[in-house]
Design a protein around this motif. Structure first.
Motif, PDB file in Angstrom:
ATOM      1  N   PRO A 206      -3.480   0.474  -3.562  1.00 23.73           N
ATOM      2  CA  PRO A 206      -2.610  -0.699  -3.695  1.00 23.73           C
ATOM      3  C   PRO A 206      -1.307  -0.301  -4.393  1.00 23.73           C
ATOM      4  O   PRO A 206      -1.323   0.452  -5.368  1.00 23.73           O
ATOM      5  CB  PRO A 206      -3.420  -1.658  -4.559  1.00 23.73           C
TER       6      PRO A 206
ATOM      7  N   PRO B  82      -4.894   6.327   0.146  1.00 25.17           N
ATOM      8  CA  PRO B  82      -4.447   4.931   0.204  1.00 25.17           C
ATOM      9  C   PRO B  82      -4.788   4.187  -1.083  1.00 25.17           C
ATOM     10  O   PRO B  82      -5.898   4.290  -1.598  1.00 25.17           O
ATOM     11  CB  PRO B  82      -5.249   4.363   1.386  1.00 25.17           C
TER      12      PRO B  82
ATOM     13  N   GLN C 149       0.834  -1.195   0.000  1.00 27.85           N
ATOM     14  CA  GLN C 149       0.000   0.000   0.000  1.00 27.85           C
ATOM     15  C   GLN C 149       0.875   1.255   0.000  1.00 27.85           C
ATOM     16  O   GLN C 149       1.930   1.296   0.626  1.00 27.85           O
ATOM     17  CB  GLN C 149      -0.904   0.002   1.229  1.00 27.85           C
TER      18      GLN C 149
END
Length: 183
Positions: free
Chosen positions: A151, A149, A88
């Motif tokens: 991936p 946030p 992340q």
């Protein structure tokens, strides 16, 4: 007067630090930021912050006592080497400006959480305070731009040592004070 911030951390090996530094530089370019990417030799994952101390006489004595208690706690710790990977990317937004852009993760960082808990138990037994709040992360750089946030998979490294560091505030310099093998 120098202010010292003492902390335990996990540091990447030099090759991994260079690779992570390149990830940081690529993100600065990709996001069009003016931030400076983190210097590879400063990259780390903090486990426990042990406080700020200045080099005045009474503070220097307290810092020396904390260092000794922390060293004793670390020396008593038995923990296997552990793998750190990140999945992340996000900005920490606890303040308005100069936000840390970090690599973090979920289950992939559970080994870090486990090590932190074990070290925290040793530190508490030594009489040192620990902060219950913890988000394992590696800071890449600071900027005013907010990254939500998302991936972002980045292979990390296998940590083989626990390191006690002194961050010299305002000097952008970290001094390694001691190192204990994870075995």
């Amino acid at each position: 007067m120098t202010v010292h911030a003492l902390f335990f951390c996990l540091r990447p090996d030099p090759d991994t630090a260079r690779r992570l530094g390149a990830v940081s530089e690529a993100l600065v370019r990709r996001l069009g930021l003016r931030a400076k990417a983190a210097r590879a030799e400063r990259l780390h994952v903090t486990l426990h912050h042990l406080g700020w101390y200045d080099d005045q006489t009474d503070q220097a004595e307290v810092m020396a006592e904390v260092r000794q208690l922390a060293a004793d706690a670390a020396a008593s710790l038995r923990h296997a080497p552990l793998r750190l990977d990140f999945d992340q990317l996000l900005s920490f937004t606890r303040k308005r400006r100069n936000l840390p852009l970090v690599l973090s993760g979920g289950a992939c960082l559970d080994p870090v959480r486990t090590l932190r808990q074990a070290l925290g138990e040793r530190l508490k037994a030594s009489g040192l305070r620990t902060d219950p709040h913890f988000t394992p992360h590696l800071t890449l750089f600071y900027d005013d731009f907010v990254v939500e946030p998302q991936p972002f998979i980045v292979p990390g490294w296998t940590a083989t040592d626990l390191v006690l560091m002194d961050s010299l505030q305002g000097q952008s310099r970290h001094v390694e004070l001691a190192r204990w093998p994870l075995a």
